[in-house]
Design an enzyme around this catalytic site. Structure first.
Site, PDB file in Angstrom:
ATOM      1  N   SER A 116       0.834  -1.201   0.000  1.00 12.60           N
ATOM      2  CA  SER A 116       0.000   0.000   0.000  1.00 12.60           C
ATOM      3  C   SER A 116       0.873   1.256   0.000  1.00 12.60           C
ATOM      4  O   SER A 116       1.642   1.500   0.931  1.00 12.60           O
ATOM      5  CB  SER A 116      -0.906   0.009   1.227  1.00 12.60           C
ATOM      6  OG  SER A 116      -1.486   1.293   1.349  1.00 12.60           O
ATOM      7  N   HIS A 133      -1.184  -1.141  -4.276  1.00 13.88           N
ATOM      8  CA  HIS A 133      -2.456  -0.764  -3.649  1.00 13.88           C
ATOM      9  C   HIS A 133      -2.473   0.745  -3.406  1.00 13.88           C
ATOM     10  O   HIS A 133      -1.539   1.309  -2.815  1.00 13.88           O
ATOM     11  CB  HIS A 133      -2.573  -1.525  -2.322  1.00 13.88           C
ATOM     12  CG  HIS A 133      -3.871  -1.379  -1.606  1.00 13.88           C
ATOM     13  ND1 HIS A 133      -4.974  -2.161  -1.884  1.00 13.88           N
ATOM     14  CD2 HIS A 133      -4.257  -0.555  -0.611  1.00 13.88           C
ATOM     15  CE1 HIS A 133      -5.972  -1.829  -1.078  1.00 13.88           C
ATOM     16  NE2 HIS A 133      -5.563  -0.841  -0.294  1.00 13.88           N
ATOM     17  N   ASP A 179      -6.801  -6.264   4.025  1.00 14.52           N
ATOM     18  CA  ASP A 179      -6.106  -4.977   4.133  1.00 14.52           C
ATOM     19  C   ASP A 179      -6.149  -4.468   5.572  1.00 14.52           C
ATOM     20  O   ASP A 179      -7.233  -4.252   6.112  1.00 14.52           O
ATOM     21  CB  ASP A 179      -6.835  -3.998   3.186  1.00 14.52           C
ATOM     22  CG  ASP A 179      -6.199  -2.635   3.105  1.00 14.52           C
ATOM     23  OD1 ASP A 179      -5.120  -2.428   3.677  1.00 14.52           O
ATOM     24  OD2 ASP A 179      -6.808  -1.766   2.439  1.00 14.52           O
ATOM     25  N   MET A 196     -12.093   4.870  -0.551  1.00 11.79           N
ATOM     26  CA  MET A 196     -12.772   5.103   0.731  1.00 11.79           C
ATOM     27  C   MET A 196     -13.451   6.464   0.612  1.00 11.79           C
ATOM     28  O   MET A 196     -13.064   7.446   1.242  1.00 11.79           O
ATOM     29  CB  MET A 196     -11.758   5.072   1.876  1.00 11.79           C
ATOM     30  CG  MET A 196     -11.316   3.666   2.227  1.00 11.79           C
ATOM     31  SD  MET A 196      -9.744   3.606   3.080  1.00 11.79           S
ATOM     32  CE  MET A 196      -8.645   3.568   1.668  1.00 11.79           C
ATOM     33  N   MET A 207      -8.932   8.455  -0.069  1.00 14.04           N
ATOM     34  CA  MET A 207      -9.821   8.804   1.064  1.00 14.04           C
ATOM     35  C   MET A 207     -10.332  10.229   0.911  1.00 14.04           C
ATOM     36  O   MET A 207      -9.564  11.118   0.541  1.00 14.04           O
ATOM     37  CB  MET A 207      -9.033   8.727   2.373  1.00 14.04           C
ATOM     38  CG  MET A 207      -8.316   7.419   2.599  1.00 14.04           C
ATOM     39  SD  MET A 207      -7.413   7.481   4.150  1.00 14.04           S
ATOM     40  CE  MET A 207      -6.514   5.919   4.053  1.00 14.04           C
ATOM     41  N   MET A 242     -11.658  -5.630   5.191  1.00  9.33           N
ATOM     42  CA  MET A 242     -10.863  -4.714   6.011  1.00  9.33           C
ATOM     43  C   MET A 242     -10.582  -5.369   7.363  1.00  9.33           C
ATOM     44  O   MET A 242     -11.502  -5.745   8.082  1.00  9.33           O
ATOM     45  CB  MET A 242     -11.607  -3.389   6.237  1.00  9.33           C
ATOM     46  CG  MET A 242     -11.683  -2.481   5.038  1.00  9.33           C
ATOM     47  SD  MET A 242     -10.120  -2.172   4.205  1.00  9.33           S
ATOM     48  CE  MET A 242      -9.175  -1.347   5.487  1.00  9.33           C
ATOM     49  N   ASP A 258      -4.757   3.899  -1.843  1.00  7.60           N
ATOM     50  CA  ASP A 258      -5.861   4.210  -0.936  1.00  7.60           C
ATOM     51  C   ASP A 258      -6.347   5.632  -1.148  1.00  7.60           C
ATOM     52  O   ASP A 258      -5.645   6.580  -0.816  1.00  7.60           O
ATOM     53  CB  ASP A 258      -5.393   4.058   0.513  1.00  7.60           C
ATOM     54  CG  ASP A 258      -5.114   2.615   0.868  1.00  7.60           C
ATOM     55  OD1 ASP A 258      -6.065   1.813   0.880  1.00  7.60           O
ATOM     56  OD2 ASP A 258      -3.934   2.287   1.114  1.00  7.60           O
ATOM     57  N   HIS A 285      -8.265   1.253  -3.925  1.00  3.18           N
ATOM     58  CA  HIS A 285      -9.222   1.092  -2.828  1.00  3.18           C
ATOM     59  C   HIS A 285      -9.853   2.450  -2.537  1.00  3.18           C
ATOM     60  O   HIS A 285      -9.207   3.331  -1.981  1.00  3.18           O
ATOM     61  CB  HIS A 285      -8.441   0.550  -1.615  1.00  3.18           C
ATOM     62  CG  HIS A 285      -9.245   0.434  -0.360  1.00  3.18           C
ATOM     63  ND1 HIS A 285      -8.647   0.227   0.878  1.00  3.18           N
ATOM     64  CD2 HIS A 285     -10.587   0.480  -0.129  1.00  3.18           C
ATOM     65  CE1 HIS A 285      -9.591   0.156   1.801  1.00  3.18           C
ATOM     66  NE2 HIS A 285     -10.766   0.312   1.226  1.00  3.18           N
TER      67      HIS A 285
HETATM   68  C1  DX5 Z   1      -6.270   1.765   5.555  1.00  2.00           C
HETATM   69  C2  DX5 Z   1      -5.829   1.413   4.179  1.00  2.00           C
HETATM   70  C3  DX5 Z   1      -4.719   0.452   4.088  1.00  2.00           C
HETATM   71  C4  DX5 Z   1      -3.439   0.874   4.773  1.00  2.00           C
HETATM   72  C5  DX5 Z   1      -2.908  -0.379   5.396  1.00  2.00           C
HETATM   73  O1  DX5 Z   1      -7.468   2.429   5.491  1.00  2.00           O
HETATM   74  O2  DX5 Z   1      -6.902   0.858   3.445  1.00  2.00           O
HETATM   75  O3  DX5 Z   1      -4.460   0.041   2.763  1.00  2.00           O
HETATM   76  O4  DX5 Z   1      -2.474   1.410   3.923  1.00  2.00           O
HETATM   77  O5  DX5 Z   1      -1.851  -0.047   6.204  1.00  2.00           O
HETATM   78  P1  DX5 Z   1      -1.139  -1.098   7.135  1.00  2.00           P
HETATM   79  O6  DX5 Z   1      -0.680  -2.244   6.289  1.00  2.00           O
HETATM   80  O7  DX5 Z   1      -0.021  -0.302   7.731  1.00  2.00           O
HETATM   81  O8  DX5 Z   1      -2.161  -1.533   8.167  1.00  2.00           O
HETATM   82 ZN    ZN Z   2      -6.462  -0.040   1.453  1.00  2.00          ZN
END
Ligand code: DX5
Ligand code: ZN
Length: 216
Positions: A8, A33, A175, A68, A37, A137, A35, A66
């Site tokens: 990620s 990956h 994840d 969010m 948000m 998750m 993310d 991903h």
């Molecule tokens: C959290 C993200 C993850 C995050 C995971 O909302 O969706 O992808 O980067 O981080 P780690 O592996 O550090 O838990």
């Molecule tokens: Zn993620």
């Protein structure tokens, strides 16, 4: 050993993003990956289209995005522009989930639905046949570096059972809080794709860590 690893980017060094993406290119990572948000669906804001553009032009690995965000359906045609391999939307963010899944596939991307820690697997009973992947998750979304929620192991096992019972080939991605220990447990429970952010990027040798996750 057939599982995939998707580091990620959230935990990468954004001062040296190109260097980190080039490391991913040289590594055994299967996907990257990303993310996204919006500060509404989750209590954090990460990055959006400009970083996707960097990933599109620099990363040689398939992009595993991903979302969010609320109302992801508003942006499907925009995301189409970034050579995204798999687009994950949250179950909790979509009223007309089936319609949005169809739109993602029509736009040429693989469709994935993400479940928050509180959302049970059985919610997917009537949509799973349409999905390329389910993202479980194992932390509450919004931040890297959180502790793994162990109940996720039961959810992965239950989801695997549902997939096998229906004779589907839907992938299970997990994840949050993934490391060597939780990664092994997740694979034993039936996970196909491990996302790891801080465990990879905060390690002394990220390429070696990716290798270790691949050889679990
Ligand atoms: C959290 C993200 C993850 C995050 C995971 O909302 O969706 O992808 O980067 O981080 P780690 O592996 O550090 O838990
Ligand atoms: Zn993620």
């Amino acid at each position: 050993m057939n599982h995939k690893v998707s580091p990620s980017l959230l935990s990468a060094d954004f001062k040296n993003l190109q260097t980190d993406i080039e490391m991913i290119n040289r590594s055994e990572a299967d996907w990257l990956h990303l993310d996204i948000m919006d500060g509404v669906f989750v209590p954090n804001i990460s990055f959006g289209f400009p970083i996707l553009e960097v990933a599109k032009t620099t990363c040689l690995k398939p992009l595993d995005v991903h979302l969010m965000i609320v109302q992801p359906e508003k942006f499907i045609s925009r995301f189409k522009e970034y050579n995204i391999h798999t687009l994950s939307i949250h179950y909790e963010a979509c009223i007309h989930l089936h319609r949005v899944v169809e739109e993602i596939k029509e736009a040429g991307m693989n469709a994935s639905v993400t479940l928050n820690p509180h959302s049970p697997v059985h919610l997917l009973e009537d949509i799973i046949q349409e999905l390329d992947m389910v993202l479980i998750m194992s932390v509450n979304p919004g931040f890297g570096g959180q502790q793994f929620i162990t109940h996720s192991l039961e959810k992965v096992a239950e989801l695997k059972e549902m997939i096998l019972k229906k004779n589907l080939s839907t992938l299970i991605e997990v994840d949050g809080g993934v490391n060597m220990e939780t990664g092994k447990q997740l694979l034993d429970a039936g996970a196909d794709v491990l996302v790891a952010g801080s465990y990879v990027f905060k390690s002394p040798d990220p390429m070696k860590t990716i290798h270790q996750l691949k050889t679990l």
